[in-house]
Design a protein around this motif. Structure first.
Motif, PDB file in Angstrom:
ATOM      1  N   ALA A  76       0.854  -1.192   0.000  1.00  0.00           N
ATOM      2  CA  ALA A  76       0.000   0.000   0.000  1.00  0.00           C
ATOM      3  C   ALA A  76       0.887   1.239   0.000  1.00  0.00           C
ATOM      4  O   ALA A  76       1.956   1.265   0.598  1.00  0.00           O
ATOM      5  CB  ALA A  76      -0.895   0.000   1.236  1.00  0.00           C
ATOM      6  N   SER A  77       0.425   2.256  -0.697  1.00  0.00           N
ATOM      7  CA  SER A  77       1.129   3.532  -0.700  1.00  0.00           C
ATOM      8  C   SER A  77       0.133   4.615  -0.320  1.00  0.00           C
ATOM      9  O   SER A  77      -1.080   4.418  -0.383  1.00  0.00           O
ATOM     10  CB  SER A  77       1.758   3.801  -2.066  1.00  0.00           C
ATOM     11  N   PHE A  78       0.661   5.761   0.087  1.00  0.00           N
ATOM     12  CA  PHE A  78      -0.177   6.829   0.610  1.00  0.00           C
ATOM     13  C   PHE A  78       0.108   8.124  -0.126  1.00  0.00           C
ATOM     14  O   PHE A  78       1.254   8.420  -0.451  1.00  0.00           O
ATOM     15  CB  PHE A  78       0.106   7.020   2.108  1.00  0.00           C
ATOM     16  N   VAL A  79      -0.948   8.897  -0.384  1.00  0.00           N
ATOM     17  CA  VAL A  79      -0.828  10.200  -1.028  1.00  0.00           C
ATOM     18  C   VAL A  79      -1.743  11.179  -0.320  1.00  0.00           C
ATOM     19  O   VAL A  79      -2.721  10.798   0.332  1.00  0.00           O
ATOM     20  CB  VAL A  79      -1.193  10.162  -2.534  1.00  0.00           C
ATOM     21  N   ILE A  80      -1.445  12.455  -0.486  1.00  0.00           N
ATOM     22  CA  ILE A  80      -2.286  13.503   0.050  1.00  0.00           C
ATOM     23  C   ILE A  80      -3.618  13.482  -0.686  1.00  0.00           C
ATOM     24  O   ILE A  80      -3.667  13.403  -1.909  1.00  0.00           O
ATOM     25  CB  ILE A  80      -1.600  14.881  -0.110  1.00  0.00           C
ATOM     26  N   ARG A  81      -4.690  13.557   0.041  1.00  0.00           N
ATOM     27  CA  ARG A  81      -6.022  13.427  -0.553  1.00  0.00           C
ATOM     28  C   ARG A  81      -6.416  14.628  -1.411  1.00  0.00           C
ATOM     29  O   ARG A  81      -7.173  14.493  -2.354  1.00  0.00           O
ATOM     30  CB  ARG A  81      -7.045  13.212   0.549  1.00  0.00           C
ATOM     31  N   GLN A  82      -5.905  15.807  -1.142  1.00  0.00           N
ATOM     32  CA  GLN A  82      -6.317  16.992  -1.870  1.00  0.00           C
ATOM     33  C   GLN A  82      -5.845  17.017  -3.320  1.00  0.00           C
ATOM     34  O   GLN A  82      -6.281  17.858  -4.077  1.00  0.00           O
ATOM     35  CB  GLN A  82      -5.806  18.269  -1.179  1.00  0.00           C
TER      36      GLN A  82
END
Length: 135
Positions: A76-82
């Motif tokens: 899993a990877s994560f990014v800023i939602r905006q």
């Protein structure tokens, strides 16, 4: 928006761990796994454990500041939602994900939505690539 302002806006207490992790994702040009965030912060001698990184990522995801993405076998990877427009290349052989920008493609997608009398809200495009086979 700075990481501290985003945390306050999400009604989360501003802490060193939350600020550090969120700032790392804000500065990132690509989606980061928890391990990549951990390694980046270790280089900055933050002293945060991997368990703390996972806990903070979960809190940020629950607060809807970031989103979790899965790409085939990759972690899993994560990014800023905006982020409204996100173009990525996924290397299927090693699971590496890298972000890219393409202004012509962004413009075309906006024009396409406009032609349909719609407003483009979010774009997620992942190109799955592998080296060409040689004959």
């Amino acid at each position: 928006m700075q990481s501290q302002e985003l945390l306050k806006h999400a009604h989360l207490k501003v802490s060193l761990a939350r600020t550090s992790v969120l700032q790392q994702l804000l500065d990132a040009k690509a989606a980061y796994s928890a391990e990549q965030v951990y390694l980046q912060l270790q280089q900055q001698q933050s002293g945060l454990s991997l368990a703390t990184i996972y806990r903070v990522l979960t809190e940020l995801e629950q607060a809807k500041l970031i989103e979790r993405q899965y790409h085939q076998r990759a972690k899993a990877s994560f990014v800023i939602r905006q982020q409204r427009t996100q173009f990525q290349i996924l290397h299927v052989q090693n699971g590496q994900v890298e972000a890219f920008e393409h202004q012509d493609l962004s413009n075309y997608l906006n024009q396409l939505a406009e032609a349909m009398q719609q407003q483009l809200v979010k774009v997620e495009l992942t190109l799955h690539v592998q080296p060409k086979a040689e004959f």
